[in-house]
Motif scaffolding. Sequence first.
Motif, PDB file in Angstrom:
ATOM      1  N   LYS A   1     -45.377 -28.102  33.989  1.00 52.94           N
ATOM      2  CA  LYS A   1     -45.339 -26.665  33.667  1.00 52.94           C
ATOM      3  C   LYS A   1     -45.338 -26.402  32.162  1.00 52.94           C
ATOM      4  CE  LYS A   1     -42.698 -25.972  37.757  1.00 52.94           C
ATOM      5  NZ  LYS A   1     -41.447 -25.657  38.399  1.00 52.94           N
ATOM      6  N   ALA A   2     -44.702 -27.284  31.425  1.00 54.92           N
ATOM      7  CA  ALA A   2     -44.555 -27.055  29.984  1.00 54.92           C
ATOM      8  C   ALA A   2     -45.903 -27.104  29.259  1.00 54.92           C
ATOM      9  CB  ALA A   2     -43.608 -28.084  29.386  1.00 54.92           C
ATOM     10  N   THR A   3     -46.825 -27.892  29.771  1.00 50.16           N
ATOM     11  CA  THR A   3     -48.101 -28.068  29.067  1.00 50.16           C
ATOM     12  C   THR A   3     -49.300 -27.611  29.902  1.00 50.16           C
ATOM     13  OG1 THR A   3     -48.265 -30.328  29.924  1.00 50.16           O
ATOM     14  CG2 THR A   3     -47.231 -30.056  27.759  1.00 50.16           C
ATOM     15  N   ARG A   4     -49.019 -26.948  31.029  1.00 50.73           N
ATOM     16  CA  ARG A   4     -50.083 -26.566  31.970  1.00 50.73           C
ATOM     17  C   ARG A   4     -51.194 -25.768  31.294  1.00 50.73           C
ATOM     18  NH1 ARG A   4     -47.388 -23.664  36.609  1.00 50.73           N
ATOM     19  NH2 ARG A   4     -47.099 -25.683  37.596  1.00 50.73           N
ATOM     20  N   PHE A   5     -50.808 -24.883  30.363  1.00 52.94           N
ATOM     21  CA  PHE A   5     -51.806 -23.975  29.785  1.00 52.94           C
ATOM     22  C   PHE A   5     -52.434 -24.507  28.502  1.00 52.94           C
ATOM     23  CE2 PHE A   5     -49.408 -21.378  32.687  1.00 52.94           C
ATOM     24  CZ  PHE A   5     -50.426 -20.697  33.332  1.00 52.94           C
TER      25      PHE A   5
END
Length: 422
Positions: free
Chosen positions: A281-285
Amino acid sequence: MSHHKLGLAYAQQKDQADTLASYRDRFHIPKHNDGTDVIYMTGNSLGLQPKSTKEYIHQELEDWASLGVEGHTQAKNPWLHYHELLTNSMAEVVGAKPIEVIVMNTLTVNLHLMMVSFYKPSQKRFKILIEADAFPSDKYAVESQLIHHGFDPKDGVLLWKAREGEELANYEDLEAIMENQGDDIALIMIGGVNYYTGQFFDFKRITQLGHKHGCMVGFDCAHGAGNVALNLHDSGADFAVWCTYKYLNSGPGSLGGAFVHERHAHHKDLNRFAGWWSHNKATRFKMRDEFDQLPGAEGWQLSNPPILSMAAIRASLDMFAEVGMEQLIVKSKELTGYFEFLLKQLGSNSIKIITPSNPDERGCQLSIQVKNADKALHSKLTEAGIITDWREPDVIRCAPTPLYNSFQDVYNLVEKLKHILN
């Protein structure tokens, strides 16, 4: 001998003493053409709509209208993490740890995703064992997996059958199959509560047997979730899948759920079909990073969640969290026991209950086999304001659901059935 009594007064007395009776008013009950409530006995097919569902969905429509894309972070319930609002209450319903549960996709999609990870056939060990009268969708999914891996379903599907002249599957027969062919079986995939007979299988027993012979074990809990104590974590099963539109009242075709046992939670090397929502989630985008697998059941997600469907699930799960499965199961056993008592009191030779009589081996569904019946009987029930479920060739499935069915519903159903049979 049953502790129940005959007569309408007894049913009314049971309803007055029922601590969950008020929940019925929190559902929309369909009306018969004379304006009275129908006797709704098909919560095992499609659960009724909670009155709160509309406001839960409305909230998301409002946020979408006023915020547009900003709703992902600014909505009252930010969409980015919306699925997490369902995890704890869903884990409670199925008897699992939060890391083991995810709400996503629909049931058969999830079943395929689980088989991608947990059905790893070799030339020697490629068979899949299912119960003989599994729900057709499970059977088709299993057959298509075999074909996908280059095997013939005729060789690859093993059936755990009931004995000649019996309706229910027998554990000794399963043990015999495993003794004879256990080394050829890659996966045991059983419908946790059989859709036709209502038989609730012993997950732990089946899982231990499968694991002893080196097989993976999974369950389709479509008819179990929100109905019986699944205890998925304690069962030791490798995976399970379920839908939410039956006992979990989330609306037609709503999302399903999946369970992956925590011993697999950190196995990043497990084969799987991946998508961006299973990425860290921390680097998903950041979009350009190498794939970084989320731990636990969340690591099987593919896409960002459909919020409107999840809002409906949340409306129902909030009610489940309030009541708790324990209380529901207590009422369910009492209600179904009363139903069974009244059916037996009919003393009719033309009907037979094929569901197990042991309350621990069933949920709230009783499957009633009717001698020489055809669908005309079902039509007569419908005309009398009773919504049941007809399954070919000769079974009426009735599920007195503890959240919104009353003892008087059961009483009225049996009175009308008696009248129609006579």
